[in-house]
Design a protein around this motif. Structure first.
Motif, PDB file in Angstrom:
ATOM      1  N   ALA A 126       1.727  -1.390  -7.717  1.00 15.43           N
ATOM      2  CA  ALA A 126       2.034   0.157  -7.825  1.00 15.43           C
ATOM      3  C   ALA A 126       3.181   0.207  -8.845  1.00 15.43           C
ATOM      4  N   ARG A 127       4.226  -0.600  -8.788  1.00 19.60           N
ATOM      5  CA  ARG A 127       5.140  -0.805  -9.576  1.00 19.60           C
ATOM      6  C   ARG A 127       4.768  -0.993 -11.120  1.00 19.60           C
TER       7      ARG A 127
ATOM      8  N   MET B  53       0.270   7.784  -4.576  1.00 19.18           N
ATOM      9  CA  MET B  53      -0.185   6.793  -5.490  1.00 19.18           C
ATOM     10  C   MET B  53       0.124   5.287  -5.111  1.00 19.18           C
ATOM     11  N   ARG B  54       1.449   5.120  -4.686  1.00 20.43           N
ATOM     12  CA  ARG B  54       1.909   3.924  -3.901  1.00 20.43           C
ATOM     13  C   ARG B  54       1.074   3.756  -2.611  1.00 20.43           C
ATOM     14  N   LEU B  55       1.108   4.698  -1.764  1.00 17.08           N
ATOM     15  CA  LEU B  55       0.326   4.730  -0.490  1.00 17.08           C
ATOM     16  C   LEU B  55      -1.061   4.272  -0.717  1.00 17.08           C
TER      17      LEU B  55
ATOM     18  N   ARG C 151       3.147   2.414 -12.270  1.00 14.58           N
ATOM     19  CA  ARG C 151       3.855   3.116 -12.691  1.00 14.58           C
ATOM     20  C   ARG C 151       4.960   3.074 -14.000  1.00 14.58           C
TER      21      ARG C 151
ATOM     22  N   VAL D  41      -2.420   2.683  -3.376  1.00 16.20           N
ATOM     23  CA  VAL D  41      -2.470   1.246  -3.878  1.00 16.20           C
ATOM     24  C   VAL D  41      -2.269   0.164  -2.750  1.00 16.20           C
ATOM     25  N   VAL D  42      -1.341   0.544  -1.959  1.00 18.60           N
ATOM     26  CA  VAL D  42      -0.987  -0.473  -1.037  1.00 18.60           C
ATOM     27  C   VAL D  42      -1.985  -0.584   0.077  1.00 18.60           C
TER      28      VAL D  42
ATOM     29  N   GLY E  89       0.164  -5.056  -3.514  1.00 21.99           N
ATOM     30  CA  GLY E  89       0.012  -3.614  -3.698  1.00 21.99           C
ATOM     31  C   GLY E  89       1.316  -3.069  -4.055  1.00 21.99           C
ATOM     32  N   LEU E  90       2.381  -3.454  -3.648  1.00 23.85           N
ATOM     33  CA  LEU E  90       3.867  -2.933  -4.052  1.00 23.85           C
ATOM     34  C   LEU E  90       4.178  -3.206  -5.269  1.00 23.85           C
TER      35      LEU E  90
ATOM     36  N   LEU F 217       6.947   7.068   0.341  1.00 20.62           N
ATOM     37  CA  LEU F 217       5.968   6.701  -0.173  1.00 20.62           C
ATOM     38  C   LEU F 217       4.791   7.368  -0.707  1.00 20.62           C
TER      39      LEU F 217
ATOM     40  N   SER G  18      -5.218  -2.511  -1.254  1.00 17.71           N
ATOM     41  CA  SER G  18      -4.513  -3.823  -1.481  1.00 17.71           C
ATOM     42  C   SER G  18      -4.842  -4.525   0.070  1.00 17.71           C
TER      43      SER G  18
END
Length: 99
Positions: free
Chosen positions: A56-57, A6-8, A60, A10-11, A52-53, A3, A14
């Motif tokens: 995040a996608r 940024m993804r961590l 990106r 945002v998730v 959140g996933l 992860l 969220s």
């Protein structure tokens, strides 16, 4: 599964926001027992994690916004950097005629 930061971020945000919203709604509706917090945590983990996933996608894959021109590229910006109180001459709008 790796992860990125940024993804961590945002998730986790969220999930926290979703859990908090369910807790506030439950307390407003009059539920004051431990089951509210258990259901909110599960709901936040499942729905907030999925949202959140997805978000995040989307972040990106979004286009990177254009950076503003630097003062060295724009003479008006250089003048405003030196004297911010000076007036700026704007070009006429396309529909205006130059008389």
């Amino acid at each position: 599964m790796r992860l990125p930061l940024m993804r961590l971020t945002v998730v986790s945000v969220s999930m926290a926001v979703t859990t908090g919203a369910v807790i506030v709604l439950g307390l407003t509706a009059g539920y004051h027992d431990w089951m509210l917090f258990a259901v909110a945590a599960a709901f936040g983990f499942v729905v907030g994690g999925a949202f959140g996933l997805i978000f995040a996608r989307w972040l990106r894959e979004a286009q990177t916004p254009l950076r503003p021109e630097s003062p060295s590229m724009d003479p008006e910006a250089a003048r405003r950097a030196v004297r911010p109180q000076s007036r700026v001459a704007y070009p006429p709008a396309p529909q205006q005629s130059i008389a």
